[in-house]
Design a protein around this motif. Structure first.
Motif, short mmCIF file in Angstrom:
data_model
loop_
_atom_site.label_atom_id
_atom_site.label_comp_id
_atom_site.label_asym_id
_atom_site.label_seq_id
_atom_site.Cartn_x
_atom_site.Cartn_y
_atom_site.Cartn_z
N ASP A 36 -3.69 -5.96 -1.82
CA ASP A 36 -3.93 -7.38 -2.05
C ASP A 36 -5.03 -7.94 -1.18
OD1 ASP A 36 -0.93 -6.62 -1.58
OD2 ASP A 36 -1.04 -7.84 -3.40
N TYR A 44 -1.82 -4.13 8.46
CA TYR A 44 -1.51 -3.12 9.48
C TYR A 44 -0.29 -2.32 9.06
CZ TYR A 44 -0.74 -1.29 14.24
OH TYR A 44 -0.58 -0.46 15.33
N ARG A 48 -0.86 0.32 3.12
CA ARG A 48 -2.24 -0.06 2.79
C ARG A 48 -3.25 0.54 3.77
NH1 ARG A 48 -1.61 -6.45 2.19
NH2 ARG A 48 -0.19 -6.09 3.92
N GLY A 202 -6.62 -2.02 -7.63
CA GLY A 202 -6.90 -1.18 -6.47
C GLY A 202 -8.38 -1.25 -6.14
N PHE A 203 -8.90 -0.16 -5.55
CA PHE A 203 -10.32 -0.18 -5.20
C PHE A 203 -10.97 1.17 -5.46
CE2 PHE A 203 -8.23 1.02 -1.16
CZ PHE A 203 -8.92 2.17 -0.83
N ARG A 226 -5.34 3.48 -6.52
CA ARG A 226 -4.73 2.58 -7.51
C ARG A 226 -3.30 2.26 -7.11
NH1 ARG A 226 -7.83 2.81 -12.38
NH2 ARG A 226 -6.25 1.60 -13.44
N THR A 227 -2.88 1.05 -7.44
CA THR A 227 -1.50 0.67 -7.18
C THR A 227 -0.64 1.14 -8.34
OG1 THR A 227 -2.30 -1.30 -6.08
CG2 THR A 227 0.02 -1.28 -6.69
#
Lengths: 514, 334
Positions: A36, A44, A48, A202-203, A226-227
């Protein structure tokens, strides 16, 4: 002329050669939580970690297992005799993704940003670093002036991730330290540059070819995280070949399922992630050591580890992971013995009341261990009620002394590699209301933990942490069960994964396809 | 004129309905024993950090004041900032809305295309073997849990037959975003590869959502046709020698569909509810998965934002259904 052309072609071929050798395509990873926010100073958590590790660099970096601290953006460091002044010499010529040079000013800005925004890993530094106290005497030197000596400072330095100060400042809005902008952008020196980002998906990171650490003969050109929230979908996607990796702490039945598949490999490492029951030591009858010991004797450790978890984990009798210094090698811990539990219970002075376990919904091991303890405790006369709730609910209640459950079965992960991460934070009163959910207040234990933080004498520190671990175990301040093994599921053609308990094998710069 | 009155009357109810929704969801959110501020502050936050954040986010105020403040913000078009993503909630919702609409509209279209013809066939062949088979299928369709069906379809079509993608909305990150609807965007951009990928990703989640909805439509269409087919005007049309096929598809169906159309409006609401589960199983980045994340994070404002948007959608769809209803049966526009 001919020679010139041939020379030119040869030069072009030579220039192109490394890129050809490095061509590796895309690695796709299915992650069990959403990305997100990309701000390295706001997040932290283990779920993620990939965006922090792959997009950002710190002065030092944790690698491998057992974890080693290696110089990264810094080339060296020195500490003053009193342990308060830490000077770091930075590598020269390190480039940010926008081509500008990383300097000491960026490091100063990064720590000031962490202290000001008070998120993510900042709680490690807020107690020991005052805003404005970190200095950059020259372009490549940074001096941290701590308020008090801190033996764990070096272990936590990798959490100071360096952002491109100039770029972030240019995107600050209403004094927000660029938080809105950095939540969806990357400003760093890191191994990968942000190519695509959708918080709902995601990224994608594109390899930063000019990264200061260079690259091996092979590396992924792109990494996509990806989530994928459903465990079943992550596992099926890996089998099908849609993903080349997923999280390493899947339920063991899924690991067994994946082991049957030819196109999947399971990498196995002993991690540093202790499963234990957090016990609220601050209210009756749990403030009575005999009651706590009765509970500790009422848990069937062997049955849980060997029958339920099929021996997939290693018994860990104390708070510190077995594979870390500070864990006494001869520590026996408790064994399942209902007669001893009854004997301890007979010595309890306070009236015995039903107690409540907050189990982590969706985490079968947490729920199963709660049920196991509930059944055995009933045999010795302790009634246990189990309330399952999502981790966020459990966590917010644990941080409140009054609302906290009596017991919570959960894991303590590695945020930095030092016994203080476990026995110190879980039982030192300096961490009450943050990471100490046991609400105990033991002056002797506090002294050992505080002394261990104030000295750099490794032998002394080990002695103090071992004493602390023995006391915590003997007085059943928590019920310690096992140390997790990491079973990294990857496609069979992925090589070079360097597992480290910090980051859980998601530092992709070392990995490639066969 | 009557239709205009009906529209105005429905719109007059929109605001009280939404206000009621906001109050209910706000109160339920606050009953859940979580502290959203502690959650967003993270497990490593000190009490001072938590306290500062509580003041900053306005969670230090009494519940009634928080509710009033929220009303004020909503009326000014500001749903607030998600305490978890740090982005404006409207921005997150707007980005995800096309994904949910694309899925829901496809599923609804599939359900109508399957449900109405099969309902008519079932009624015309009343008590014949085909009616019995369709009855079993439709009752099963209503009884099967959506998440179970989703996983079974994944297993069959993705894992065994390998003809459909397992999850996601598209390979990679989608075509050039003109509208946010991937199918439409692929067509606009003439990006045929993305079109194929979007359609193949749409198949399983849309089918999962469509099957229970088709079962409902089938039952209502069957009941409607049976009711109309025995009426006097149909008997008269038969006596006039009008071909049976024309009687069924022109005169019977129009009258029989009145109750079915009303159901379709309600089904859209059910589709949005089921989308919460289906989007999670298929990693469909829509409003449903956003709602799940918001609930898990106790992101109260985001939950309320989701409720307002989906509530608004359902009101709009029901208004459209009422309009359609008034076209089919002008007596209803009163």
């Amino acid at each position: 002329m001919k020679r010139t052309v041939i020379g030119l072609i040869a030069a072009l071929a030579a220039a192109a050669a490394p890129a050809v050798a490095l061509a590796q395509g895309k690695y796709v990873h299915a992650n069990n939580s959403g990305y997100d926010n990309l701000d390295p100073h706001a997040i932290y958590d283990v779920g993620r970690a990939a965006s922090r590790i792959n997009f950002y660099d710190g002065l030092y970096r944790w690698v491998d297992n057992p974890p080693k601290l290696i110089p990264w953006l810094a080339e060296s460091h020195t500490a003053s005799a009193d342990g308060k002044t830490w000077t770091f010499k930075l590598k020269q010529g390190v480039k940010f993704h926008d081509g500008s040079e990383m300097t000491a000013d960026d490091v100063v800005y990064s720590i000031e940003r962490m202290l000001a925004t008070k998120k993510g890993a900042s709680s490690l530094f807020i107690p020991i670093i005052d805003p404005g106290s970190t200095k950059a005497p020259d372009k490549y030197t940074v001096v941290f002036n701590l308020k008090e000596a801190s033996a764990i400072f070096m272990s936590t330095v990798p959490e100071i991730l360096i952002v491109n100060a100039k770029l972030v400042k240019a995107n600050e809005k209403d004094g927000d330290w660029g938080q809105a902008w950095l939540a969806k952008n990357v400003a760093s020196t890191g191994s990968y540059k942000l190519k695509r980002y959708d918080p709902a998906i995601g990224f994608v990171g594109e390899r930063f070819k000019e990264h200061f650490a260079g690259w091996g003969p092979k590396a992924f050109d792109e990494i996509e995280f990806r989530t994928v929230l459903e465990t079943n979908t992550r596992v099926q996607g890996l089998i099908k070949g849609d993903f080349q990796g997923t999280d390493g702490y899947l339920p063991y039945d899924q690991i067994l399922r994946l082991k049957q598949e030819k196109n999947v490999q399971i990498l196995e490492q002993e991690s540093m992630r202790v499963f234990y029951f957090s016990v609220h030591n601050g209210r009756p009858p749990l403030n009575d050591v005999h009651f706590r010991r009765a509970l500790a004797y009422a848990f069937d450790y062997d049955g849980f580890i060997n029958d339920i978890l099929k021996g997939a984990v290693a018994r860990n009798p104390g708070p510190n992971p077995n594979n870390l210094w500070g864990a006494p090698k001869d520590l026996k811990g408790f064994a399942f013995d209902l007669e001893k539990a009854k004997a301890e219970l007979a010595q309890v002075k306070e009236p015995i009341r039903p107690i409540t376990i907050g189990a982590l919904a969706g985490f079968s091991e947490s729920e199963q261990s709660a049920t196991l303890l509930q059944n055995a405790a009933k045999k010795v006369g302790i009634e246990i009620k189990i309330e399952s709730a999502p981790w966020q609910v459990i966590q917010s209640r644990m941080q409140d002394r009054e609302k906290n459950y009596d017991l919570v079965p959960l894991w303590k992960s590695t945020y930095y590699v030092d016994p203080n991460n476990w026995v110190g934070e879980l039982y030192g009163s300096r961490y009450l209301n943050t990471r100490n959910y046991s609400y105990n207040n033991d002056p002797e234990l506090d002294k050992w933990i505080n002394d261990a933080l104030a000295t750099n004498d490794q032998a002394k520190r080990q002695e103090l942490y071992e004493k602390a671990a023995r006391k915590v175990t003997d007085e059943a301040m928590g019920i310690f069960v096992y140390n997790t093994k990491w079973y990294g599921p990857y496609a069979a053609n992925v090589v070079g994964i360097r597992f480290c308990p910090i980051g859980s094998g998601q530092d992709m710069r070392w990995a490639s396809f066969k | 004129m009557r239709r205009l009155e009906m529209v105005l009357s429905r719109l007059a109810w929109f605001f009280p309905t939404m206000a009621g929704l906001i109050v209910i969801v706000f109160l339920i959110s606050n009953v859940i024993p979580t502290d959203p501020v502690r959650i967003v502050a993270g497990e490593n936050a000190t009490p001072e950090q938590v306290a500062a954040l509580r003041v900053k986010l306005g969670y230090d105020k009494p519940i009634a004041i928080q509710l009033l403040n929220h009303f004020r913000d909503v009326l000014s078009g500001n749903l607030g900032v998600s305490i978890y993503t740090q982005r404006p909630i409207s921005e997150d919702l707007a980005k995800r809305l096309p994904a949910t609409l694309e899925l829901s509209i496809t599923a609804l279209s599939l359900a109508i295309l399957l449900g109405i013809p099969l309902g008519v066939v079932s009624a015309l062949r009343r008590n014949a073997w085909i009616d019995q088979v369709l009855r079993v299928i439709s009752v099963s369709g209503l009884a099967i849990a959506a998440f179970w069906l989703a996983m079974e379809l994944q297993f069959l079509f993705s894992m065994k037959l390998r003809v459909a993608p397992l999850n996601g909305r598209i390979d990679g990150f989608g075509p050039e975003p003109y509208t946010g609807f991937y199918v439409l965007d692929s067509l606009i951009g003439r990006d045929w590869e993305s079109l194929g990928s979007a359609l193949s990703h749409l198949a399983l989640p849309a089918l999962t959502l469509a099957l229970p909805a088709a079962a409902t439509i089938l039952r209502f269409a069957r009941a409607g046709v049976l009711e109309v087919i025995n009426s006097n005007h149909v008997l008269y049309q038969r006596a006039m020698g009008i071909p049976p096929r024309l009687i069924v598809w022109k005169y019977v169906l129009r009258n029989a569909l009145i109750s079915t159309v009303t159901q379709i409006g309600l089904i859209f609401g059910v589709l949005l509810t089921n989308a919460v589960v289906i989007e999670t199983v298929f990693d469909w980045p829509g409003l449903g998965s956003f709602a799940v994340q918001s609930i898990l994070q106790s992101d109260h404002k985001a939950i309320i934002g989701f409720t307002i948007w989906t509530g608004g959608l359902i009101v709009v769809v029901n208004l459209l259904v009422d309009l359609l209803h008034s076209v089919i049966d002008p007596r209803g526009a009163r």
